[in-house]
Scaffold this motif. Structure first.
Motif, PDB file in Angstrom:
ATOM      1  N   ARG A   1      -7.711  16.650 -38.721  1.00 57.07           N
ATOM      2  CA  ARG A   1      -8.401  15.485 -39.253  1.00 57.07           C
ATOM      3  C   ARG A   1      -9.890  15.744 -39.451  1.00 57.07           C
ATOM      4  NH1 ARG A   1      -6.795  10.461 -35.957  1.00 57.07           N
ATOM      5  NH2 ARG A   1      -6.067  11.895 -34.359  1.00 57.07           N
ATOM      6  N   ALA A   2     -10.482  16.569 -38.585  1.00 55.94           N
ATOM      7  CA  ALA A   2     -11.881  16.954 -38.797  1.00 55.94           C
ATOM      8  C   ALA A   2     -11.999  17.688 -40.125  1.00 55.94           C
ATOM      9  CB  ALA A   2     -12.359  17.844 -37.652  1.00 55.94           C
ATOM     10  N   TYR A   3     -11.021  18.552 -40.384  1.00 57.22           N
ATOM     11  CA  TYR A   3     -10.971  19.274 -41.641  1.00 57.22           C
ATOM     12  C   TYR A   3     -10.843  18.301 -42.806  1.00 57.22           C
ATOM     13  CZ  TYR A   3      -9.362  22.954 -44.836  1.00 57.22           C
ATOM     14  OH  TYR A   3      -9.214  23.817 -45.880  1.00 57.22           O
ATOM     15  N   GLY A   4      -9.974  17.295 -42.628  1.00 55.45           N
ATOM     16  CA  GLY A   4      -9.819  16.253 -43.640  1.00 55.45           C
ATOM     17  C   GLY A   4     -11.140  15.557 -43.937  1.00 55.45           C
ATOM     18  N   TRP A   5     -11.899  15.255 -42.898  1.00 57.35           N
ATOM     19  CA  TRP A   5     -13.198  14.591 -43.100  1.00 57.35           C
ATOM     20  C   TRP A   5     -14.177  15.497 -43.823  1.00 57.35           C
ATOM     21  CZ3 TRP A   5     -14.202   9.737 -43.334  1.00 57.35           C
ATOM     22  CH2 TRP A   5     -13.426   8.829 -42.590  1.00 57.35           C
ATOM     23  N   LEU A   6     -14.104  16.817 -43.546  1.00 56.45           N
ATOM     24  CA  LEU A   6     -14.958  17.757 -44.283  1.00 56.45           C
ATOM     25  C   LEU A   6     -14.650  17.675 -45.770  1.00 56.45           C
ATOM     26  CD1 LEU A   6     -14.957  21.019 -42.098  1.00 56.45           C
ATOM     27  CD2 LEU A   6     -16.857  19.442 -42.475  1.00 56.45           C
ATOM     28  N   ILE A   7     -13.349  17.562 -46.091  1.00 54.94           N
ATOM     29  CA  ILE A   7     -12.951  17.497 -47.490  1.00 54.94           C
ATOM     30  C   ILE A   7     -13.368  16.156 -48.104  1.00 54.94           C
ATOM     31  CG2 ILE A   7     -10.969  17.524 -49.053  1.00 54.94           C
ATOM     32  CD1 ILE A   7      -9.544  19.328 -47.009  1.00 54.94           C
TER      33      ILE A   7
ATOM     34  N   LEU B   1     -15.915  14.096 -47.064  1.00 56.14           N
ATOM     35  CA  LEU B   1     -17.360  13.840 -47.082  1.00 56.14           C
ATOM     36  C   LEU B   1     -18.183  15.016 -47.605  1.00 56.14           C
ATOM     37  CD1 LEU B   1     -17.835  12.023 -43.636  1.00 56.14           C
ATOM     38  CD2 LEU B   1     -17.650  10.990 -45.894  1.00 56.14           C
ATOM     39  N   GLY B   2     -17.552  16.134 -47.851  1.00 55.20           N
ATOM     40  CA  GLY B   2     -18.284  17.344 -48.256  1.00 55.20           C
ATOM     41  C   GLY B   2     -19.021  17.188 -49.584  1.00 55.20           C
ATOM     42  N   ARG B   3     -19.834  18.207 -49.893  1.00 56.12           N
ATOM     43  CA  ARG B   3     -20.649  18.171 -51.114  1.00 56.12           C
ATOM     44  C   ARG B   3     -19.791  18.013 -52.365  1.00 56.12           C
ATOM     45  NH1 ARG B   3     -25.843  19.207 -52.347  1.00 56.12           N
ATOM     46  NH2 ARG B   3     -25.894  19.894 -54.503  1.00 56.12           N
ATOM     47  N   GLU B   4     -18.662  18.726 -52.377  1.00 56.55           N
ATOM     48  CA  GLU B   4     -17.751  18.589 -53.518  1.00 56.55           C
ATOM     49  C   GLU B   4     -16.529  17.792 -53.105  1.00 56.55           C
ATOM     50  OE1 GLU B   4     -17.904  21.711 -56.564  1.00 56.55           O
ATOM     51  OE2 GLU B   4     -18.038  23.032 -54.828  1.00 56.55           O
ATOM     52  N   GLY B   5     -16.734  16.882 -52.161  1.00 50.46           N
ATOM     53  CA  GLY B   5     -15.617  16.145 -51.586  1.00 50.46           C
ATOM     54  C   GLY B   5     -15.223  14.921 -52.392  1.00 50.46           C
ATOM     55  N   VAL B   6     -14.300  14.169 -51.807  1.00 52.35           N
ATOM     56  CA  VAL B   6     -13.710  13.025 -52.487  1.00 52.35           C
ATOM     57  C   VAL B   6     -14.757  11.941 -52.773  1.00 52.35           C
ATOM     58  CG1 VAL B   6     -11.944  11.239 -52.323  1.00 52.35           C
ATOM     59  CG2 VAL B   6     -11.545  13.480 -51.319  1.00 52.35           C
ATOM     60  N   VAL B   7     -15.557  11.601 -51.759  1.00 45.02           N
ATOM     61  CA  VAL B   7     -16.527  10.514 -51.930  1.00 45.02           C
ATOM     62  C   VAL B   7     -17.559  10.879 -52.982  1.00 45.02           C
ATOM     63  CG1 VAL B   7     -18.256   9.100 -50.782  1.00 45.02           C
ATOM     64  CG2 VAL B   7     -16.183   9.746 -49.565  1.00 45.02           C
ATOM     65  N   ASN B   8     -18.048  12.121 -52.930  1.00 46.56           N
ATOM     66  CA  ASN B   8     -19.027  12.543 -53.926  1.00 46.56           C
ATOM     67  C   ASN B   8     -18.426  12.613 -55.325  1.00 46.56           C
ATOM     68  OD1 ASN B   8     -21.646  12.740 -52.878  1.00 46.56           O
ATOM     69  ND2 ASN B   8     -21.045  14.543 -51.678  1.00 46.56           N
TER      70      ASN B   8
ATOM     71  N   GLY C   1     -25.483  10.908 -56.867  1.00 44.91           N
ATOM     72  CA  GLY C   1     -25.248  12.027 -55.961  1.00 44.91           C
ATOM     73  C   GLY C   1     -25.374  13.387 -56.622  1.00 44.91           C
ATOM     74  N   PRO C   2     -24.876  14.449 -56.012  1.00 51.04           N
ATOM     75  CA  PRO C   2     -24.134  14.395 -54.741  1.00 51.04           C
ATOM     76  C   PRO C   2     -25.012  14.015 -53.546  1.00 51.04           C
ATOM     77  CG  PRO C   2     -24.530  16.665 -55.372  1.00 51.04           C
ATOM     78  CD  PRO C   2     -25.030  15.821 -56.494  1.00 51.04           C
ATOM     79  N   VAL C   3     -24.440  13.210 -52.673  1.00 52.56           N
ATOM     80  CA  VAL C   3     -25.128  12.767 -51.465  1.00 52.56           C
ATOM     81  C   VAL C   3     -24.693  13.657 -50.309  1.00 52.56           C
ATOM     82  CG1 VAL C   3     -25.490  10.821 -49.900  1.00 52.56           C
ATOM     83  CG2 VAL C   3     -25.068  10.401 -52.331  1.00 52.56           C
ATOM     84  N   ARG C   4     -25.630  13.976 -49.416  1.00 49.49           N
ATOM     85  CA  ARG C   4     -25.226  14.752 -48.247  1.00 49.49           C
ATOM     86  C   ARG C   4     -24.835  13.805 -47.126  1.00 49.49           C
ATOM     87  NH1 ARG C   4     -28.842  18.350 -44.511  1.00 49.49           N
ATOM     88  NH2 ARG C   4     -28.720  16.367 -43.417  1.00 49.49           N
ATOM     89  N   PHE C   5     -23.530  13.754 -46.830  1.00 45.30           N
ATOM     90  CA  PHE C   5     -23.044  12.873 -45.767  1.00 45.30           C
ATOM     91  C   PHE C   5     -22.938  13.616 -44.446  1.00 45.30           C
ATOM     92  CE2 PHE C   5     -21.123  10.986 -49.596  1.00 45.30           C
ATOM     93  CZ  PHE C   5     -21.635   9.707 -49.492  1.00 45.30           C
ATOM     94  N   LEU C   6     -22.526  14.899 -44.549  1.00 55.19           N
ATOM     95  CA  LEU C   6     -22.250  15.650 -43.325  1.00 55.19           C
ATOM     96  C   LEU C   6     -23.528  15.882 -42.535  1.00 55.19           C
ATOM     97  CD1 LEU C   6     -19.699  18.183 -44.797  1.00 55.19           C
ATOM     98  CD2 LEU C   6     -19.229  16.203 -43.364  1.00 55.19           C
ATOM     99  N   ALA C   7     -23.356  16.340 -41.299  1.00 58.06           N
ATOM    100  CA  ALA C   7     -24.480  16.624 -40.409  1.00 58.06           C
ATOM    101  C   ALA C   7     -25.344  15.399 -40.170  1.00 58.06           C
ATOM    102  CB  ALA C   7     -25.329  17.785 -40.946  1.00 58.06           C
ATOM    103  N   SER C   8     -24.714  14.207 -40.171  1.00 55.14           N
ATOM    104  CA  SER C   8     -25.459  12.988 -39.843  1.00 55.14           C
ATOM    105  C   SER C   8     -24.720  12.246 -38.736  1.00 55.14           C
ATOM    106  CB  SER C   8     -25.578  12.092 -41.064  1.00 55.14           C
ATOM    107  OG  SER C   8     -24.320  11.531 -41.371  1.00 55.14           O
ATOM    108  N   GLU C   9     -25.441  11.384 -38.044  1.00 56.00           N
ATOM    109  CA  GLU C   9     -24.814  10.631 -36.964  1.00 56.00           C
ATOM    110  C   GLU C   9     -23.746   9.684 -37.505  1.00 56.00           C
ATOM    111  OE1 GLU C   9     -28.059   8.899 -34.831  1.00 56.00           O
ATOM    112  OE2 GLU C   9     -28.358  10.751 -33.687  1.00 56.00           O
TER     113      GLU C   9
END
Lengths: 279, 322
Positions: B151-157, B159-166, B175-183
């Motif tokens: 599931r962590a891997y799923g979240w990387l996909i 929220l990632g730079r070329e991910g689903v949300v972006n 965007g692209p918005v940087r979501f990762l590496a945030s609280e």
């Protein structure tokens, strides 16, 4: 794609049906269903990526990463070890769980409250600390790096799940049934085998299934106590993700999603999913 | 004794023979031993579990001992007592920040998970439509059984730079918005991991809430929200307490999500322990940090025990009625 369309259709059916009974609640819960499923199932979608970079929407669809799986000996070996570890863990936990459940509930045990608190230790000790603790012990005993230690460790840290499942069943079992069996002339052993054990079975199956699946998935304690020669699949997936987000890892991870779906199906067939929500 | 409905089968015959043999064996024992099973049997049944959990119990003592041993970069462990590890733990601001972050973010995740689990558990228990209940159960257990790494891997996909949300945002030219590496990303991913735990803990408690009581409340003029707040939640309090404790302890010890989603910027105590252990090999300091984490989470758990009780974590005794 069929699965996605199917899910969307079911979701729409769900939304249509909800307003009647619980409108606000239904909307909140529908959002939660999406929240729970999307990060879980996205791995399946990513694994069909044609290119070597995971990208949305995918460039093209292909099964090349699945075709590559049989040649990936590192992953296969890790998968085999994970299954082995989960089997060992479950085999240890089931008899221990049954004995503990019967002992705690059927006998007058002094300090029963204290013992229960003690048996909750695997839950109250933070997982990372349990991992460090087991690492230190196995190191002191000189057995670190042997695969069975991982199975034993996972049996220890998840034992309360097994005990819970069994105790809820022992509680629900009416002692009158056992008395009746005895009155009808059954031996104590026969009573245990034909009345007590079958009545406990749903709890044992539920607990066993939970132990197996959790062990198959366990990561943190395994990360701490496995040496490079005995890494289990979740640990290997983790190190692979840290290296690069290749669709090959998505194909490997998809195996887990399928295993989870199979486990849910098995649980539903064997005892009914509702059984997992009983106290 | 008629056995009309049973067909003879070798398996059944073998089983009967085995049981007969066992009974014969048992009858050789002094009668008292099985007629009035002594309480000793009860204690004997508990021994395996006590031994297994004993690993953790003994290990905790070992941990406390390690925490006052001396670290040496070359010999790793020197068996000389020192308070240096504890001094370092208390004196280093960086460690304070990590402990504080762990507690604050864990509290946020716990409150959100329990708050979201209540409606989910309630609907799952109360909904009349069987397929709908099944859908809710499946959406709950498939992620639960999929494990944290996948599931962590799923979240990387996602929220990632070329991910689903972006990808979705890109359609609107954002965007692209940087979501990762945030609280925020860490809390979101942790929430998805912990929500099933909370639901599984709360649902049984809701199952035990008598439906008649809810009907009575609504007959007396309470609306749905009031019924939920004044009747369901107080009666489900044991489940809520259990869920709070379980979610808090698991989240406080989390490693994978801060590591993969937080990308080293949102470290929890577990990440600190791991680094201390494997990057610098400083076992005594890692032990001291672990003991401190146990102390902090225990304090919180005791606090919850005091305010809302031990909840469903206690094993109840008594025959009949589940």
């Amino acid at each position: 794609m069929v699965a996605v369309a199917d899910r969307r259709r079911r979701l729409r059916a769900l939304l249509r049906r909800l307003p009647g009974e619980y409108p606000v609640l239904g909307a909140i819960v529908a959002a939660q269903v999406v929240f729970l499923l999307v990060p879980t199932l996205i791995v399946l979608v990513a694994s069909f990526q044609g290119g070597s970079v995971i990208r949305f929407p995918p460039d093209e669809l292909s099964v090349q990463w699945y075709a590559a799986l049989p040649g990936e000996e590192r992953f296969l070996a890790a998968f085999y070890r994970s299954v082995l570890v989960a089997t060992f863990c479950t085999a240890v936990a089931i008899p221990v769980g049954i004995a503990t459940g019967l002992g705690l509930i059927r006998y007058e045990i002094r300090f029963a409250g204290g013992i229960q608190l003690y048996l909750l230790l695997p839950f109250t000790v933070p997982l990372v600390v349990s991992g460090v603790v087991l690492l230190l012990i196995f190191r002191e005993l000189g057995v670190l790096g042997q695969l069975w230690t991982v199975g034993l460790a996972l049996a220890i840290i998840n034992l309360p799940f097994m005990i819970w499942s069994v105790t809820s069943r022992v509680n629900a079992l009416d002692p009158e049934l056992e008395h009746a069996a005895r009155n009808l002339g059954a031996e104590e052993l026969q009573t245990f085998l034909h009345v007590t054990l079958p009545a406990l079975m749903p709890g044992v199956i539920t607990g066993g299934l939970i132990m197996f699946v959790l062990a198959l998935n366990e990561f943190l304690v395994s990360l701490l106590i496995t040496t490079p020669n005995i890494v289990t699949l979740p640990v290997l997936i983790y190190t692979s993700i840290r290296a690069n987000v290749s669709p090959l890892v998505a194909a490997v991870a998809s195996v887990y999603v399928l295993a989870a779906a199979l486990a849910v199906l098995a649980a539903d067939r064997l005892v009914g999913l509702e059984e997992f929500l009983r106290s | 004794m008629s056995r009309r409905s049973e067909r003879w089968s070798p398996l059944l015959a073998a089983r009967r023979a085995a049981v007969d043999a066992l009974i014969a064996l048992k009858e050789r024992l002094p009668e008292d031993a099985y007629r009035n099973p002594p309480t000793a049997v009860g204690y004997l049944l508990l021994v395996p579990a006590l031994v297994l959990v004993g690993f953790l119990f003994v290990g905790m003592l070992l941990l406390a001992w390690y925490s006052v041993l001396t670290f040496d970069p070359i010999e790793i462990l020197v068996y000389e007592l020192t308070l240096e590890n504890w001094r370092r733990l208390f004196a280093t601001t960086g460690y304070h920040v990590i402990f504080l972050r762990t507690i604050v973010l864990t509290t946020v995740v716990t409150v959100l998970a329990v708050a979201l689990a209540l409606p989910y558990a309630y609907l799952t228990v109360r909904v009349r439509s069987a397929p709908l209940r099944k859908l809710l159960l499946v959406s709950l257990f498939v992620p639960f059984f999929t494990g944290v790494i996948v599931r962590a891997y799923g979240w990387l996909i996602v929220l990632g730079r070329e991910g689903v949300v972006n990808a979705v945002l890109g359609v609107f030219g954002i965007g692209p918005v940087r979501f990762l590496a945030s609280e925020g990303a860490v809390v979101l991913a942790l929430l998805q991991i912990m929500l099933p735990f909370a639901i599984v803990m709360i649902a049984p408690a809701i199952q035990n809430v008598d439906r008649e009581l809810e009907l009575a409340a609504s007959n007396l003029g309470a609306d749905r929200l009031a019924t939920f707040r004044r009747v369901v939640i107080p009666l489900a309090a044991p489940g809520i307490a259990g869920a709070t404790i379980v979610v808090f302890t698991i989240t406080a010890a989390t490693f994978a999500i801060p590591d993969l989603i937080g990308g080293g910027r949102v470290d929890f105590v577990a990440n600190l322990v791991y680094r201390t252990l494997f990057d610098s090999g400083n076992y005594p300091l890692a032990a001291a940090t672990s003991v401190a984490l146990v102390a902090v989470t225990s304090a919180v758990v005791v606090g919850i025990f005091r305010t809302i009780g031990s909840g469903t974590l206690g094993i109840r005794r008594g025959g009949g009625g589940g």
